[in-house]
Design a protein around this motif. Sequence first.
Motif, PDB file in Angstrom:
ATOM      1  N   MET A 132       0.825  -1.204   0.000  1.00 50.74           N
ATOM      2  CA  MET A 132       0.000   0.000   0.000  1.00 50.74           C
ATOM      3  C   MET A 132       0.865   1.263   0.000  1.00 50.74           C
ATOM      4  N   ALA A 133       1.981   1.240   0.733  1.00 50.53           N
ATOM      5  CA  ALA A 133       2.883   2.391   0.766  1.00 50.53           C
ATOM      6  C   ALA A 133       3.476   2.660  -0.608  1.00 50.53           C
ATOM      7  N   VAL A 134       3.920   1.601  -1.281  1.00 55.77           N
ATOM      8  CA  VAL A 134       4.484   1.754  -2.626  1.00 55.77           C
ATOM      9  C   VAL A 134       3.432   2.295  -3.591  1.00 55.77           C
ATOM     10  N   SER A 135       2.238   1.735  -3.541  1.00 58.06           N
ATOM     11  CA  SER A 135       1.167   2.186  -4.429  1.00 58.06           C
ATOM     12  C   SER A 135       0.782   3.635  -4.144  1.00 58.06           C
ATOM     13  N   TYR A 136       0.720   4.004  -2.860  1.00 56.36           N
ATOM     14  CA  TYR A 136       0.307   5.353  -2.468  1.00 56.36           C
ATOM     15  C   TYR A 136       1.317   6.404  -2.895  1.00 56.36           C
ATOM     16  N   SER A 137       2.584   6.005  -3.010  1.00 53.79           N
ATOM     17  CA  SER A 137       3.633   6.955  -3.382  1.00 53.79           C
ATOM     18  C   SER A 137       3.545   7.380  -4.851  1.00 53.79           C
ATOM     19  N   VAL A 138       2.858   6.575  -5.666  1.00 56.84           N
ATOM     20  CA  VAL A 138       2.771   6.844  -7.110  1.00 56.84           C
ATOM     21  C   VAL A 138       1.518   7.669  -7.375  1.00 56.84           C
ATOM     22  N   THR A 436       6.397  -5.434  -5.567  1.00 54.49           N
ATOM     23  CA  THR A 436       5.866  -5.615  -6.921  1.00 54.49           C
ATOM     24  C   THR A 436       4.353  -5.493  -6.933  1.00 54.49           C
ATOM     25  N   PHE A 437       3.684  -6.080  -5.944  1.00 53.99           N
ATOM     26  CA  PHE A 437       2.228  -5.914  -5.836  1.00 53.99           C
ATOM     27  C   PHE A 437       1.863  -4.432  -5.728  1.00 53.99           C
ATOM     28  N   GLY A 438       2.631  -3.674  -4.949  1.00 54.25           N
ATOM     29  CA  GLY A 438       2.346  -2.252  -4.797  1.00 54.25           C
ATOM     30  C   GLY A 438       2.456  -1.501  -6.110  1.00 54.25           C
ATOM     31  N   ILE A 439       3.487  -1.813  -6.897  1.00 55.09           N
ATOM     32  CA  ILE A 439       3.662  -1.139  -8.189  1.00 55.09           C
ATOM     33  C   ILE A 439       2.515  -1.465  -9.132  1.00 55.09           C
ATOM     34  N   VAL A 440       2.101  -2.727  -9.153  1.00 54.30           N
ATOM     35  CA  VAL A 440       1.046  -3.115 -10.093  1.00 54.30           C
ATOM     36  C   VAL A 440      -0.307  -2.546  -9.665  1.00 54.30           C
ATOM     37  N   ILE A 441      -0.560  -2.412  -8.365  1.00 52.82           N
ATOM     38  CA  ILE A 441      -1.806  -1.792  -7.901  1.00 52.82           C
ATOM     39  C   ILE A 441      -1.862  -0.331  -8.353  1.00 52.82           C
ATOM     40  N   ALA A 442      -0.715   0.353  -8.266  1.00 51.01           N
ATOM     41  CA  ALA A 442      -0.655   1.735  -8.739  1.00 51.01           C
ATOM     42  C   ALA A 442      -0.874   1.813 -10.246  1.00 51.01           C
ATOM     43  N   ALA A 443      -0.299   0.879 -10.990  1.00 50.70           N
ATOM     44  CA  ALA A 443      -0.455   0.876 -12.454  1.00 50.70           C
ATOM     45  C   ALA A 443      -1.908   0.655 -12.848  1.00 50.70           C
ATOM     46  N   ILE A 444      -2.599  -0.245 -12.148  1.00 50.84           N
ATOM     47  CA  ILE A 444      -4.016  -0.494 -12.429  1.00 50.84           C
ATOM     48  C   ILE A 444      -4.838   0.759 -12.156  1.00 50.84           C
ATOM     49  N   ARG A 445      -4.551   1.421 -11.032  1.00 48.63           N
ATOM     50  CA  ARG A 445      -5.290   2.643 -10.678  1.00 48.63           C
ATOM     51  C   ARG A 445      -5.092   3.745 -11.724  1.00 48.63           C
ATOM     52  N   LEU A 446      -3.862   3.963 -12.151  1.00 48.39           N
ATOM     53  CA  LEU A 446      -3.580   5.033 -13.116  1.00 48.39           C
ATOM     54  C   LEU A 446      -4.146   4.711 -14.494  1.00 48.39           C
ATOM     55  N   ALA A 447      -4.106   3.434 -14.887  1.00 47.78           N
ATOM     56  CA  ALA A 447      -4.697   3.047 -16.175  1.00 47.78           C
ATOM     57  C   ALA A 447      -6.199   3.284 -16.166  1.00 47.78           C
ATOM     58  N   LYS A 448      -6.831   3.011 -15.030  1.00 49.97           N
ATOM     59  CA  LYS A 448      -8.268   3.255 -14.906  1.00 49.97           C
ATOM     60  C   LYS A 448      -8.571   4.751 -14.948  1.00 49.97           C
TER      61      LYS A 448
END
Length: 454
Positions: A132-138, A436-448
């Motif tokens: 979640m921290a990795v995803s939130y940073s993006v 890696t999960f954090g990065i991909v969660i961020a990528a899904i959010r930004l693509a959406k």
Amino acid sequence: MEFSYLYALLVPIVFFIAARRLLNGVYILLILLPVERFFVTKALGLNMKLPEWMGLVCVIVFMWNFLFRHKNRMFPAKIMLPLLTFILVNIFLLLINLPDLITIGKITDLNSAGFRSIKVVIWCIYSVLVAMAVSYSVKDKRDLKNIIGVYIAVALILCSLSLFSLIAYFLGARIMTWALIERHGFLGIKGCFSEPQYLSLYLSPIVPLALTVFVLRVYKLGIMLTILASFILLLSNYFSFSTTGLAGGTITLLILPFLIWRYRIVSLQKTVRYVVIILLCVYIIFLIGTFFDINFIQATTANYFDKIAGYKDETRYAGRVMALNMFKDSPILGRGPGNWAWHADQMYINQVEKHIYLRPSYNCLYWEILVDLGIIGFIPFLWFLISLFKELSKRILKAKDVFFKAILTGFVVGFISLLAEYYVTFNFYRIYVWVTFGIVIAAIRLAKEEEESG
């Protein structure tokens, strides 16, 4: 200067850098991610590594930002709901087993039976918070592009240094011998990890991601640099001499061209270019293996297919037989988080050894979850993975930007590799898996977000 004083100086600096901008802390985490063997803190049976301490810094900064500088819609609900449910199930199963677990454990050793269950649940919560921290940073596409660039660049630097050390060793020099390992009479690499298998697992999501990013020219690096980067990653995976690495490489080479065509990421002409580049790299790698007289087929490939076939003389086969027996005895609630090894030692290992004459090995993620958490814990775990792949596929089909299509396709193959390699011998809570999960969660959010903005 003593290390204690050095830490006292560095820790506030690192906190300050991460607090100023969480993404900077994540960059440091990515740089430290493969440094598994150095700066290990040992206490109460725990071995905390440097990247895990950095992950804790990122979690603290993330929680502060989330509470006091909150941004809405930073986590896709369809992915986070099963993941949070998985945490709650772990906590629930810990609480109902806690009285019995404490009686069999040693309070001074969190790896002992009982207290290991507490450790595993805490580590589960920590791992999800790291993601979640990795995803939130993006925050935007530029952040995502930068974080993926650092993610791949660190792996390339590590692999380049390891290959350089290998070449130097063959030439008579002894440089960075910690990056090398002797296997089956020949020399391989393991980077900063304790064994080559962990290097291969670290590279599992990175190799397909890098191949799609480089070959589809997302960063406009030029064709020669593209070929060189792809070659270095594939060669490093090859020279780890790991059956895990072989499985991941095989999956990548088989699935990635199909997905590029299936999702219509690029034209047929560019797809052919991709296949030619990768096959050229693979061909040269096998030529290098032949030049050094490395019997790769006999030492690794035959070994891999023997174990996949589940031969009776294979310890992992014995482990699966034992796990099935344990699951049948407690199928709903399991044995409690993290304690199936203790229960196995009490009774089940002897039963299996009497019939198969081998001591079982515990290397399978799926059986571990089924035995520890039972069906009640396996359902949210499976729900999370299904949701993840559904969201990835949906975002690839709807994305207009080739950058999002490329990285999301790479992550699809990367997670397939992680979840299919060699019966999943990796520890689900290794920190690089959750980054890696954090990065991909961020990528899904930004693509959406890109799709919704039109």
